[in-house]
Scaffold this motif. Structure first.
Motif, PDB file in Angstrom:
ATOM      1  N   VAL B 232      -4.063  11.309  -3.808  1.00 18.37           N
ATOM      2  CA  VAL B 232      -4.926  10.871  -2.716  1.00 18.37           C
ATOM      3  C   VAL B 232      -5.876  12.018  -2.351  1.00 18.37           C
ATOM      4  O   VAL B 232      -5.444  13.161  -2.164  1.00 18.37           O
ATOM      5  CB  VAL B 232      -4.072  10.469  -1.495  1.00 18.37           C
ATOM      6  CG1 VAL B 232      -4.954  10.196  -0.282  1.00 18.37           C
ATOM      7  CG2 VAL B 232      -3.214   9.253  -1.832  1.00 18.37           C
ATOM      8  N   ASN B 273      -0.253   8.031   1.324  1.00 22.48           N
ATOM      9  CA  ASN B 273       0.547   9.034   0.616  1.00 22.48           C
ATOM     10  C   ASN B 273       1.979   9.113   1.132  1.00 22.48           C
ATOM     11  O   ASN B 273       2.575  10.191   1.172  1.00 22.48           O
ATOM     12  CB  ASN B 273      -0.154  10.408   0.725  1.00 22.48           C
ATOM     13  CG  ASN B 273       0.129  11.306  -0.471  1.00 22.48           C
ATOM     14  OD1 ASN B 273       0.700  10.874  -1.473  1.00 22.48           O
ATOM     15  ND2 ASN B 273      -0.251  12.557  -0.363  1.00 22.48           N
ATOM     16  N   GLU B 274       2.531   7.967   1.550  1.00 20.15           N
ATOM     17  CA  GLU B 274       3.916   7.894   2.043  1.00 20.15           C
ATOM     18  C   GLU B 274       4.878   8.278   0.907  1.00 20.15           C
ATOM     19  O   GLU B 274       4.822   7.710  -0.194  1.00 20.15           O
ATOM     20  CB  GLU B 274       4.190   6.475   2.560  1.00 20.15           C
ATOM     21  CG  GLU B 274       5.648   6.047   2.628  1.00 20.15           C
ATOM     22  CD  GLU B 274       6.521   6.872   3.573  1.00 20.15           C
ATOM     23  OE1 GLU B 274       6.070   7.196   4.679  1.00 20.15           O
ATOM     24  OE2 GLU B 274       7.658   7.193   3.174  1.00 20.15           O
ATOM     25  N   ALA B 275       5.770   9.219   1.197  1.00 19.99           N
ATOM     26  CA  ALA B 275       6.692   9.739   0.173  1.00 19.99           C
ATOM     27  C   ALA B 275       7.501   8.625  -0.482  1.00 19.99           C
ATOM     28  O   ALA B 275       7.685   8.606  -1.698  1.00 19.99           O
ATOM     29  CB  ALA B 275       7.642  10.768   0.801  1.00 19.99           C
TER      30      ALA B 275
END
Lengths: 296, 296
Positions: B232, B273-275
């Motif tokens: 991202v 960009n959530e883990a």
């Protein structure tokens, strides 16, 4: 004495993935990490932990490099074994075939780009001065072992010289563009420094460089049963390397009670609320502010 | 129709630990989550994943609550089984003994305090209006299933009503003071709303409430071998719910090539960009901005 052999290590912690992706980039374009006076190799320290998307399988790999542990064949966990292999490949500690190890790490803490030095010495101070000069936001973090480098547990201590590139904040298992860029830039600057150092072409460096030296770690508050009863206060959260005065808020219990910092002098927290340190119930490291003298 | 039974659920994802610690607090002081007109129970959805410090053991628990999956006895993974047990305990879906489920989540994305609504309806819009009025930084996130609630896979959809309290940014497996406070405050406001709703004592609410509705998810760029080649772009990172225009930077490859957003209208990223979404190579959700009409 020049630096001839350099190892850039990634994935020492399996869920710190920035270095692993930098490796992929450099494997495709090796010229980026070569310099005329050195030979650079890339080493993926813990591929199994990376595949499992975990910090480690059995033990924290970056705590397995004390000399007596490397020599203790009874320690047979995955990372304890892996450490012996890496010591064979890059070391051996104390008489290393690798002149410089650069170990790439990330942190969930708001530490920015940090250069961690595990030993004292003129080489390190010049390196810190050069990197700080080229990239002023870099923080220099001194974490020498009080006793001897033989006792030091970090992977990078098996090289003749060794440093950690530690950049945050980034959650575990996440790639952030800014953290990727800073990690890449710091690594490039370290390699540039080595080339200039080898060729006696270093620019004029400042006489001193500001740094922080590790003092001790603090644990999260627990009750008599050992259960966690509080967390890092927002006064300290995200304030890595900012002064913390005696009496200022440090923790808050889940019931809302503030626990102040009880020390007797100003300190500077680092690794504040780092995710990986919950295993050991660690809340933060405390640092003192120092100046490193840079030899001409 | 009044709300009589409420369940506050935590630990649906085992490494989102804020709700688990809120539960510990409320178990010690049950009065905090009781109101005169309702009965509130606490449910720890995935204690095994929590103990293992992982999002899930076999499958994402919060994707197991479509009615046909709950009825499919061939699905025997840990979370697939756990979902059936929770449906028995709190549901059954479509004819639920629980009037309202509040499911506590966190995200590594910069989403602030977010109220996620999985269904349409006057109750939800009034709830959103009340919570936004009391806590203006709350973002209302609409994620209704196009087809029917029966198809919806979220745990909270097995209640007559259900919502998610989703607060970030916080790394996985970390407790942050600010995120803890916001999660607690939102939960309290939802319970306050229910009490006022039941007693016909709601204050005058705004006629509309701003919200974002889920459109679709975007995947990270990959090459022909399916390997990730970029991340991202920092133009989008940490800019959840900020407008993204066609042509603006969306991704950057590891070699430095910018990939712009190719859509034809302004969208609003969320879960940037959530883990947890790396498993499925998801980069971000895209949302549209809407207004919910609030009935008097």
């Amino acid at each position: 004495m020049t630096i001839k052999t350099v190892a850039v290590v990634c994935g020492t912690h399996g869920n710190e993935i920035t270095g692993v992706y930098l490796h992929k980039k450099w494997q495709k374009n090796q010229a980026l990490i070569q310099r005329t006076s050195i030979s650079t190799q890339l080493v993926h320290a813990n591929p199994k932990a990376y595949t499992n998307n975990r910090r480690y399988i059995d033990q924290d790999l970056n705590r397995q490099f004390a000399k007596h542990d490397l020599e203790n064949m009874a320690l047979g966990g995955y990372e304890q074994s892996r450490a012996k292999v890496i010591n064979q490949q890059l070391g051996p500690k104390g008489n290393s075939k690798t002149d410089l190890i650069i170990d790439l790490h990330t942190t969930t803490s708001q530490m920015g780009p940090t250069l961690l030095l595990p030993q004292k010495g003129a080489f390190y101070n010049q390196l810190a001065a050069y990197v700080s000069m080229q990239m002023p936001e870099v923080i220099v973090f001194c974490d020498e072992d009080d006793k001897a480098n033989d006792e030091h547990k970090l992977l990078c201590t098996i090289g003749r010289y060794g440093v950690i590139v530690e950049v945050g904040p980034v959650p575990q298992s996440v790639l952030r563009h800014d953290v990727f860029e800073k990690s890449e830039k710091m690594t490039q600057l370290i390699l540039d420094f080595v080339e200039l150092y080898n060729n006696n072409q270093l620019p004029e460096l400042p006489k001193t460089v500001a740094a922080y030296r590790y003092l001790k770690s603090l644990t999260l508050p627990v009750n008599e049963q050992g259960e966690r009863i509080g967390m890092v206060h927002k006064h300290v959260q995200d304030n890595d390397f900012k002064p913390l005065q005696p009496g200022e808020p440090l923790f808050i219990t889940f019931d809302g009670e503030v626990i102040p910092y009880q020390g007797d002098k100003t300190v500077y927290p680092a690794f504040v609320n780092e995710a990986a340190y919950y295993d050991n119930n660690l809340a933060t490291s405390l640092m003192e502010k120092i100046e490193l003298k840079v030899a001409r």
